[in-house]
Design a protein around this motif. Structure first.
Motif, PDB file in Angstrom:
ATOM      1  N   ALA A 137       2.392   0.252 -11.904  1.00  0.00           N
ATOM      2  CA  ALA A 137       2.819  -1.093 -12.284  1.00  0.00           C
ATOM      3  C   ALA A 137       4.290  -1.306 -11.963  1.00  0.00           C
ATOM      4  O   ALA A 137       4.692  -2.381 -11.492  1.00  0.00           O
ATOM      5  CB  ALA A 137       2.555  -1.312 -13.780  1.00  0.00           C
ATOM      6  N   ASP A 138       5.129  -0.291 -12.202  1.00  0.00           N
ATOM      7  CA  ASP A 138       6.554  -0.403 -11.901  1.00  0.00           C
ATOM      8  C   ASP A 138       6.788  -0.593 -10.402  1.00  0.00           C
ATOM      9  O   ASP A 138       7.669  -1.365  -9.991  1.00  0.00           O
ATOM     10  CB  ASP A 138       7.310   0.833 -12.389  1.00  0.00           C
ATOM     11  CG  ASP A 138       7.451   0.878 -13.899  1.00  0.00           C
ATOM     12  OD1 ASP A 138       7.289  -0.184 -14.536  1.00  0.00           O
ATOM     13  OD2 ASP A 138       7.713   1.973 -14.437  1.00  0.00           O
ATOM     14  N   ASP A 139       6.020   0.106  -9.572  1.00  0.00           N
ATOM     15  CA  ASP A 139       6.144  -0.064  -8.117  1.00  0.00           C
ATOM     16  C   ASP A 139       5.845  -1.503  -7.716  1.00  0.00           C
ATOM     17  O   ASP A 139       6.516  -2.073  -6.844  1.00  0.00           O
ATOM     18  CB  ASP A 139       5.178   0.870  -7.389  1.00  0.00           C
ATOM     19  CG  ASP A 139       5.522   2.336  -7.560  1.00  0.00           C
ATOM     20  OD1 ASP A 139       6.720   2.662  -7.628  1.00  0.00           O
ATOM     21  OD2 ASP A 139       4.582   3.156  -7.634  1.00  0.00           O
ATOM     22  N   ALA A 188       0.850  -1.193   0.000  1.00  0.00           N
ATOM     23  CA  ALA A 188       0.000   0.000   0.000  1.00  0.00           C
ATOM     24  C   ALA A 188       0.881   1.238   0.000  1.00  0.00           C
ATOM     25  O   ALA A 188       2.028   1.209   0.472  1.00  0.00           O
ATOM     26  CB  ALA A 188      -0.913   0.011   1.228  1.00  0.00           C
ATOM     27  N   GLU A 189       0.353   2.339  -0.508  1.00  0.00           N
ATOM     28  CA  GLU A 189       1.076   3.598  -0.488  1.00  0.00           C
ATOM     29  C   GLU A 189       1.240   4.065   0.948  1.00  0.00           C
ATOM     30  O   GLU A 189       0.350   3.879   1.769  1.00  0.00           O
ATOM     31  CB  GLU A 189       0.332   4.646  -1.314  1.00  0.00           C
ATOM     32  CG  GLU A 189       1.231   5.702  -1.939  1.00  0.00           C
ATOM     33  CD  GLU A 189       1.574   6.843  -0.981  1.00  0.00           C
ATOM     34  OE1 GLU A 189       2.602   7.513  -1.178  1.00  0.00           O
ATOM     35  OE2 GLU A 189       0.776   7.076  -0.037  1.00  0.00           O
ATOM     36  N   GLU A 190       2.373   4.664   1.264  1.00  0.00           N
ATOM     37  CA  GLU A 190       2.724   4.993   2.643  1.00  0.00           C
ATOM     38  C   GLU A 190       1.672   5.848   3.349  1.00  0.00           C
ATOM     39  O   GLU A 190       1.414   5.686   4.545  1.00  0.00           O
ATOM     40  CB  GLU A 190       4.069   5.719   2.649  1.00  0.00           C
ATOM     41  CG  GLU A 190       4.606   6.027   4.034  1.00  0.00           C
ATOM     42  CD  GLU A 190       5.939   6.743   3.965  1.00  0.00           C
ATOM     43  OE1 GLU A 190       6.909   6.211   4.532  1.00  0.00           O
ATOM     44  OE2 GLU A 190       6.018   7.824   3.326  1.00  0.00           O
ATOM     45  N   ALA A 215      -1.549  -1.084 -13.048  1.00  0.00           N
ATOM     46  CA  ALA A 215      -1.221  -1.585 -11.716  1.00  0.00           C
ATOM     47  C   ALA A 215      -1.939  -2.894 -11.428  1.00  0.00           C
ATOM     48  O   ALA A 215      -1.345  -3.835 -10.866  1.00  0.00           O
ATOM     49  CB  ALA A 215      -1.587  -0.533 -10.666  1.00  0.00           C
ATOM     50  N   ILE A 216      -3.206  -2.976 -11.796  1.00  0.00           N
ATOM     51  CA  ILE A 216      -3.973  -4.203 -11.557  1.00  0.00           C
ATOM     52  C   ILE A 216      -3.370  -5.361 -12.351  1.00  0.00           C
ATOM     53  O   ILE A 216      -3.211  -6.474 -11.837  1.00  0.00           O
ATOM     54  CB  ILE A 216      -5.452  -3.977 -11.912  1.00  0.00           C
ATOM     55  CG1 ILE A 216      -6.086  -3.001 -10.905  1.00  0.00           C
ATOM     56  CG2 ILE A 216      -6.217  -5.300 -11.925  1.00  0.00           C
ATOM     57  CD1 ILE A 216      -7.440  -2.471 -11.325  1.00  0.00           C
TER      58      ILE A 216
END
Length: 322
Positions: free
Chosen positions: A97-99, A63-65, A139-140
């Motif tokens: 997606a890269d993350d 998850a994002e911080e 991302a999905i």
């Protein structure tokens, strides 16, 4: 909305017998492009149920911080599901997606594996930022390529849909679950809706009951949600205009960092003054803001603050922060 609540046809929703709840669930599931839906009292419960049904104890949740599931749900994923967050910091709050590809690690019995990705759209603490359809789909897809399910925290997905001019379903296409909230921009007094496959929603109903979210004649609240979904979405553009006005005013204040507002949230970082002190000064002048931490304020526009009220608030902000 109150008239709809008073006149709502109701039944026992614990037994699936409330027709107004059933209608709301059908409407939201259709709009988001999912098989089934479940009304729950709060957005936190919706997110935590999704984490519970999509993970197993000992896993990690990417998850994002600054995301809601990390910052504002009291470590619910650890307490309720036995999983822990693995956070990534992004500029605008949105995991790409890269993350996700960078988060993949070789399997090892010595460390926990990634069990779920949570995407938040719009992103609350980043200032109501929007992830478009390309970012969401990328991302999905990247998560699924890694064999990891995806939940979308869409508490304000309505706002993203309006500002992008795209259907709600296009922003959650391919996700394993998503939730939307009825009690923010849509003005209902309570309620969120979790959407997923029929099998997952059957499981979610059991978890909702375990968490104390099984309610009886809850059609009185679902009726308000229906009014919100059917009549309040288009007017969200007004909130976006008003938020932009506030962001512009803050941008002109010394020692304040604020990004341009795209939706209904403005987050201001203060370089020189403590946020609680500024909030107190504003409150004394009739302007209420949220203190996010010692240096950060959040302002949110909604149905009950019109353009004139926001213009007044902008003037007060300039006065207090000048």
């Amino acid at each position: 909305m109150r008239r709809a609540m008073a006149e709502a046809e109701v039944g026992d929703d614990v037994h699936g017998e409330d027709p107004t709840v059933a209608r709301l669930q059908e409407v939201v599931a259709a709009r988001l492009g999912f098989e089934a839906a479940l009304w729950v009292p709060t957005g936190v419960m919706a997110n935590e149920i999704a984490i519970r049904i999509l993970t197993r104890p000992g896993q990690e949740v990417l998850a994002e911080e600054r995301s809601h599931v990390v910052q504002f749900e009291l470590a619910g994923m650890a307490v309720l599901s036995g999983v822990m967050p693995r956070v990534v910091r992004t500029e605008d709050g949105h995991i790409t997606a890269d993350d996700i590809r960078a988060a993949r690690r070789p399997a090892s019995y010595m460390r926990s594996d990634l069990g779920l990705v949570v995407l938040e759209n719009t992103h609350n603490f980043a200032g109501g930022t929007v992830a478009d359809t390309g970012l969401m789909r990328g991302a999905i897809a990247a998560a699924h390529d890694a064999g990891v399910p995806v939940h979308v925290d869409g508490a304000r997905l309505w706002n993203a849909s309006v500002v992008l001019g795209v259907p709600l379903a296009s922003l959650v296409a391919g996700a394993d679950s998503a939730m939307v909230t009825l009690s923010k921009g849509l003005c209902a007094p309570a309620g969120s809706v979790l959407v997923s496959s029929r099998a997952h929603i059957d499981e979610a109903r059991r978890v909702r009951k375990q968490l104390g979210g099984g309610m009886r004649q809850v059609g009185i609240l679902a009726a308000a949600g229906l009014v919100g979904v059917e009549t309040m979405i288009d007017r969200l553009a007004e909130d976006h205009v008003n938020a932009a006005l506030l962001a512009e005013a803050l941008a002109g204040c010394p020692g304040v960092r604020v990004r341009p507002a795209r939706t209904n949230i403005v987050v201001a970082e203060l370089a020189e003054r403590a946020a609680p002190d500024v909030a107190a000064d504003l409150s004394a002048r009739g302007i209420l803001v949220s203190v996010m931490d010692t240096r950060t304020l959040r302002l949110v526009t909604h149905h009950d603050v019109n353009g004139d009220a926001c213009a007044h608030a902008a003037a007060v902000l300039l006065e207090v922060l000048a």
